[in-house]
Design a protein around this motif. Structure first.
Motif, short mmCIF file in Angstrom:
data_model
loop_
_atom_site.label_atom_id
_atom_site.label_comp_id
_atom_site.label_asym_id
_atom_site.label_seq_id
_atom_site.Cartn_x
_atom_site.Cartn_y
_atom_site.Cartn_z
N GLN A 1 66.59 12.36 93.79
CA GLN A 1 67.84 12.23 94.54
C GLN A 1 68.06 13.49 95.38
O GLN A 1 67.77 14.59 94.90
N ASP B 1 71.05 15.45 97.05
CA ASP B 1 72.50 15.61 97.21
C ASP B 1 72.74 16.27 98.57
O ASP B 1 72.58 17.47 98.72
N ALA C 1 75.43 16.75 100.22
CA ALA C 1 76.58 17.66 100.31
C ALA C 1 76.18 19.08 99.93
O ALA C 1 76.65 20.04 100.55
N LYS C 2 75.34 19.22 98.92
CA LYS C 2 74.93 20.55 98.47
C LYS C 2 73.50 20.89 98.88
O LYS C 2 73.03 21.99 98.58
N SER D 1 67.20 16.58 92.81
CA SER D 1 67.14 16.39 91.36
C SER D 1 66.36 15.12 91.07
O SER D 1 66.10 14.31 91.96
N GLN E 1 69.61 20.90 89.22
CA GLN E 1 69.30 20.59 90.61
C GLN E 1 68.48 21.74 91.18
O GLN E 1 68.57 22.87 90.69
N MET F 1 68.87 7.30 83.85
CA MET F 1 69.45 8.65 83.85
C MET F 1 70.84 8.66 84.47
O MET F 1 71.79 9.21 83.90
N ARG G 1 75.99 12.27 85.00
CA ARG G 1 76.50 12.36 86.38
C ARG G 1 77.42 11.18 86.70
O ARG G 1 77.46 10.70 87.84
N ILE H 1 78.45 13.50 90.66
CA ILE H 1 78.47 14.95 90.56
C ILE H 1 79.39 15.60 91.60
O ILE H 1 79.63 16.81 91.54
N ASN H 2 79.89 14.80 92.53
CA ASN H 2 80.82 15.35 93.53
C ASN H 2 82.28 15.02 93.23
O ASN H 2 83.17 15.38 94.01
N TRP I 1 78.75 19.93 86.65
CA TRP I 1 78.36 19.93 88.06
C TRP I 1 79.35 20.69 88.93
O TRP I 1 79.03 21.06 90.06
#
Lengths: 71, 496
Positions: free
Chosen positions: A31, A33, A35-36, A40, A48, B43, B48, B165-166, B178
């Motif tokens: 994945q 992310d 945004a960041k 991961s 991550q 997972m 998450r 996670i956001n 997170w």
């Protein structure tokens, strides 16, 4: 798009077109992310990583599927 | 009744009993089944996401039952890893319990789970070498402190969209690690080695670690009894309150989040149940000057409350140099989101202007970036130029009495009524007229718990709620179905 290949702890990491990750020829689902800007994988659920290559190295180091620890 | 104790406080006999029970489950093959249950779950269906906490509560509950079976001790509880006092020199890492850190190559050479005595398995169930640990060697050298745990304990709600996670603010996401100080993830990373992949239950400390996580959730639930599990519905499948959770077998209790929400009902007791009082929420006086506040820790969210005396337009805003993000909740329920804003104010400040009905509202303010800190000031002012409004008493409906006629005269307006039930029976609350009403019922004896809501059960587009009610005072809130809709209606309560 760039391809990258290296051997890390006896495992072959290959990144095709900057996005497709293979370890020992096995396609690794991951994945991103956005945004960041972190990467991961289902193999390592608690962390991550800043790049696909760092993720691949961590998978090799820390998962029993890829690491080669001997008793 | 499982009695869960701080692992560092166990007697020698308790340590022996726990280790022997774990080893017995390993010999039976049961322990490895638990490793595979975790390793082969999806997972992202158990981490998450909102189900992270209930999934692991059920998981360690099931292992605890097995430990009780093989030990013959129905009170045997999984010890919890009390992180603030559980560093590398803590007694839980002694040879009579978990054994210690790995050697230079990461291999655990001490304790009952040392190499030669304990073999981990991979996700296919095949032997995959010795247990590995590397304390503090993977980028996170310290464990969570009590101050950090206390900080997370103050976060509400349980979770929120985007349910991952956001999510922010989110108690689940802060516990998982997170955002905020990072509690759960840090424990895994601090131990390192076998605790890093999906096969992490290979290390028995996994269960002590999640026992601590579960203890924190349990204490948070008691501290915030009005903050329920979220999402109740409308979230991804497997995450809603009554969805079956991934890779969770049928058993003595159900496999849905709702089945594991009450630790006490599950027979779990902690040795140090010292509950923290619910923190008081600072009050913003409407019309007063801006109140100074700061986000001192990255990821922190501040909560404020304010009282609206009567319907009208109001502006909630921050000022200062921080890029704030504001979410408004209410009325009278800190879980009902009304609106949110990022940059409608000056510079990068947040600001919300809208019509509000009488009641208590809550503002959650965080910084747009969850990795920064900063100061700001917050205030609420009436956006109406007319004289200060005077509080209006809540109109009372009489059961089987006369209807009350009213009007939704502006966008976002809602009307509140109260009525008293003296006899346990079925009652009907309904509106009539040509307005498309939406009604929610709250009580007994509080405006906060919503016990029913309805849009069009009545005639035409009218709302109707028919329900068994116990004696007590109840509150009905009526609004137009459309946030911008207006119109007149009548409302009444009848028995039957």
């Amino acid at each position: 798009m760039a391809n990258y290949k290296e051997t890390f702890e006896d495992c072959e990491i290959e990144i095709k077109d900057d996005i497709h990750l293979f370890i020992n020829g096995k396609l690794i689902d991951y994945q991103h992310d956005r945004a960041k800007n972190k990467f991961s994988s289902k193999y390592l659920p608690y962390t991550q990583y800043d790049s696909l290559l760092e993720l691949a190295r961590a998978i090799i180091q820390h998962t029993v599927e890829f690491s080669h620890v001997k008793e | 009744m499982a009695i869960r104790k701080d692992a560092n406080t166990l007697t020698i006999a308790e340590r022996t009993e726990f280790v022997t029970a774990i080893q017995a489950l390993k010999a039976e093959g049961i322990y490895d089944q638990f490793v595979l249950r975790h390793a082969n779950a999806i997972m992202s269906a158990i981490h998450r996401c909102p189900a992270f906490l209930p999934w692991h509560r059920r998981f360690i509950f099931d292992l605890e039952r097995e430990l009780q079976r093989v030990s013959g001790n129905s009170n045997l509880g999984i010890p919890y890893w009390n992180w603030p006092s559980g560093g590398a020199n803590a007694s839980m890492w002694d040879d009579n319990l978990l054994g210690g850190n790995g050697d230079a190559g990461g291999v655990v050479q001490t304790g009952p789970f040392r190499t030669g005595q304990w073999t981990v398995i991979n996700s296919s169930g095949l032997p995959a070498g010795p247990l590995m640990r590397a304390f503090g060697q993977n980028g996170l050298p310290t464990l969570p402190t009590q101050t950090e745990i206390d900080q997370v304990m103050a976060v509400t709600p349980y979770d929120m969209p985007s349910w991952n996670i956001n999510s922010n603010p989110s108690f689940r996401n802060q516990v998982e690690g997170w955002i905020g100080p990072n509690l759960h993830n840090r424990g895994h990373v601090w131990v390192g080695g076998s605790m890093l992949p999906m096969t992490s239950p290979n290390d028995p400390v996994f269960f002590m670690h999640h026992c601590m996580v579960d203890k924190i959730w349990h204490e948070w639930q008691i501290r915030f009894p009005n903050q329920g599990y979220l999402p109740a519905n409308g979230g991804p499948f497997g995450q809603n309150l009554t969805d079956p959770m991934n890779n969770t077998p049928l058993g003595p209790i159900g496999s849905r989040p709702i089945d594991v929400l009450d630790s006490i009902a599950l027979g779990i007791e902690y040795d140090d149940s010292v509950l923290q009082p619910q923190p008081s929420i600072p009050l913003i006086v409407v019309g007063a000057g801006p109140a100074q506040a700061d986000i001192g820790t990255a990821g922190e969210t501040d909560v404020f409350r304010f009282e609206i005396p009567s319907f009208g337009p109001y502006t909630m805003y921050t000022n200062g140099s921080s890029d704030t993000f504001m979410t408004l909740f209410g009325p009278n329920d800190p879980n009902i989101e009304v609106a949110s804003d990022d940059d409608a104010g000056e510079n990068f400040n947040s600001q919300i202007t809208r019509n509000l009905s009488a009641g208590t509202y809550y503002l959650r303010i965080r910084l747009y970036s969850s990795s920064t800190t900063g100061n700001y000031a917050v205030a609420v002012r009436s956006a109406d130029t007319s004289p200060s409004p005077t509080p209006i008493p809540i109109p009372e409906l009489v059961v089987d009495g006369a209807s009350i006629s009213a009007t939704i005269s502006a966008a976002n307006e809602s009307d509140v009524y109260r009525f008293t039930i003296t006899t346990d029976a079925i009652y009907t609350i309904q509106t009539s007229g040509t307005t498309d009403t939406f009604m929610s019922l709250h009580g007994p004896n509080s405006q906060v718990p919503e016990i029913a809501s309805n849009d069009d059960e009545g005639v035409s587009f009218n709302a109707l709620i028919r329900r068994q009610l116990l004696p007590g005072e109840y509150f009905v809130r009526v609004r137009h179905y459309s946030p911008i809709g207006t119109g007149s209606y009548t409302i009444r309560v009848t028995r039957g």
